[in-house]
Design an enzyme around this catalytic site. Structure first.
Site: not given
Ligand code: NAD
Length: 518
Positions: A181, A278, A312, A492
């Site tokens: 994505n 993630e 997400c 992150e």
């Protein structure tokens, strides 16, 4: 329009990678040039691996090339190349590493439009968004370039003049595995902190979106990092497994689905390798009656329809306080119907095509199931065919708003990863928080209210790694990003990511004589 009158035959900067006919728009014209692996500072054909998959341009449904999957030998070579580069890179000062990252950031800035164009062609998202993705990516490199020179340990004074210090050391060869994505951004979010800390990286993009990571790899090479410092191996699950199981790999940073994340964690556990996960989400957005309605509507669109809803952190469970339910719903439907769908390379397009046909079908089937379970489709939720004939086989759908939703419906419980918003009425703050948190996910959440105390109370009460107050999906690189619960762990971005790409060594220094207990 951005690029379009007379796009050159070869996109500047990447003459070997892409061939592009000269037409008024690049949509429907680009072909991938092999090879797509990049290791030891050059693009190479994988030395083994028999499988390949077609790569699509979602906007047209056209096959634009093949992704050749790397086998175990190719993965091993990439890891060896990374190990060799690590020996050189880990000896450099933080300032030297930072300078190389800054050079790479400048190259991204110069190639901003080519990278965004390729991202749009390969992913289907609008060029408007792809340009923002590239900007965020280069900011990420700039941010970690700035931090590299100040990475440090501690100095601790001990009795008798003795002392100790800690060294912040790199881990070694890190593996990055990405989703489709945000292909370029994911590659940057993983490689920038990894390289700043002195690691090398082997990155595997999703086989749906193999292109932009190769562009990044070429950029790092142009910026003068040691050959093999950042390598790209193409492939699917098997290639990813070879990477995770490789004995010389020190860490795996993964972005993708929960089910794959569980497998990655299991594989990494055999080598006791740290992992960053993630993963997916089904985030709540709480809209209170005292909000500024226009902002809440805009926020709900930001929370659901960026990148065709394939985000997400999306706030897909939109809880709306009953007093404004009707006004909010009417306005959100009006604004959703205004979203311009079509050729993603046009400047005014705001929704492009979904990643591929199977995914489009899956998202549409969630809408069908929602209807069967009693939800009401207030708008969209159908396959969409743009007027332009060259887009007629593209993977488009109209953004969907579902009313009459209940907490136990599939559309409310499962990650759809498409442009489908579910509206759920609520009465009290306490009730909304309890319902918002009753999920196995915990990636993000949001609240719209003018009540300052309530805003912070709700943010504190949400079980999620990121909470937005009076906005949604604003993700600056200076801030840590990651999940609670089954949305993963590790972070992150921000200074937090440093801890996940480095390890601390304690050095004790005796200044007196050894006082033995024996
Ligand atoms: P996916 O899990 O199918 O694939 C992700 C990557 O893992 C791909 O590169 C794939 O080839 C690789 N892979 C698949 N099986 C593997 C295995 N057994 N071993 C090693 N590697 C393997 O996910 P996807 O469909 O590409 O992406 C969509 C998912 O990613 C969604 O659930 C979304 O929420 C999540 N996502 C999360 C974030 C985040 O930051 N939290 C960001 C983007 C996407």
């Amino acid at each position: 329009m951005l690029l379009h009158s007379g796009l050159p035959l070869l996109l500047p900067g990447f003459p070997r990678l892409f061939r592009c006919a000269s037409t008024s728009t690049a949509t429907g014209t680009v072909q991938l040039q092999q090879p797509l692996n990049h290791r030891d500072g050059a693009r190479v054909q994988p030395c083994d691996g028999s499988h390949s998959e077609e790569v699509y341009e979602p906007a047209t449904g056209r096959v634009i090339g093949k992704c050749l999957f790397s086998g175990e030998k190719e993965v091993d070579l990439a890891v060896q190349n990374a190990q060799a580069a690590f020996k050189i890179w880990s000896q450099k000062s933080g300032m030297e590493r930072g300078n190389a990252l800054l050079k790479a950031a400048r190259a991204i800035q110069e190639q901003r439009e080519e990278i965004a164009t390729m991202e749009t062609i390969n992913n289907g998202k609008s060029i408007f968004e792809a340009l923002v993705d590239v900007d965020i990516s280069l900011q990420c490199l700039q941010y970690y370039a700035g931090l590299a020179g100040s990475l440090a340990g501690q100095h601790i004074q001990l009795p008798g003049g003795s002392f100790a210090y800690t060294r912040r050391e790199p881990l070694g060869v890190c593996v990055g595995i990405g989703a489709w994505n945000y292909p370029f951004q994911i590659a940057c979010w993983k490689s920038a902190p990894a390289l700043a800390c002195g690691n090398a990286m082997v990155f595997k993009p999703s086989p749906c979106t193999p292109i932009s990571a190769v562009m990044l790899s070429e950029i790092y090479s142009q910026a003068g990092v040691p050959r093999g410092l950042f390598n790209v191996v193409q492939g699917g699950a098997a290639t990813g497994q070879f990477l995770c199981q490789h004995p010389s790999v020190a860490k795996v940073s993964f972005t993708g689905s929960v089910s794959t994340g569980i497998k990655i964690m299991a594989m990494a556990s055999h080598g006791v390798k740290p992992v960053t996960l993630e993963l997916g989400g089904k985030s709540p957005l709480l809209i209170f009656s005292d909000c500024i309605l226009a902002n809440a509507v805009k926020g709900a669109l930001m929370a659901n329809f960026l990148t065709q809803g394939e985000v997400c952190s999306n706030g897909t469970r939109v809880f709306v306080q009953r007093g404004i339910l009707q006004a909010f719903t009417e306005e959100v439907v009006i604004q959703t119907q205004k979203i311009k769908i079509g050729d993603p390379l046009l400047n005014d397009t705001r929704m492009g095509a979904l990643i591929n046909q199977p995914h489009l079908k899956k998202v549409l089937s969630f809408v069908t199931q929602a209807k069967e379970q009693g939800a009401e489709v207030l708008c969209g939720g159908e396959a969409y065919v743009p007027d332009d004939p060259k887009l007629s086989n593209g993977f488009y759908m109209s953004p969907c708003v579902l009313g009459n939703c209940e907490d136990n419906m599939t559309c409310v419980k499962e990650e759809i990863f498409g442009p489908v918003m579910s509206i759920l009425p609520f009465d009290t703050e306490e009730e909304a928080l309890e319902r918002a948190n009753s999920t196995c996910f915990g990636l993000a959440g949001g609240v719209f209210t003018r009540d300052l105390q309530r805003a912070h109370r709700v943010a504190a009460g949400l079980q999620a790694g990121t909470c937005f107050i009076n906005n949604y999906n604003v993700i600056p690189v200076e801030l840590p990003f990651g999940g609670y619960k089954m949305s993963g762990f590790g972070r992150e971005n921000g200074t937090a990511a440093i801890a996940y790409y480095s390890q601390l060594k304690t050095v004790y220094v005796e200044m007196g004589n050894v006082e033995s207990v024996f």
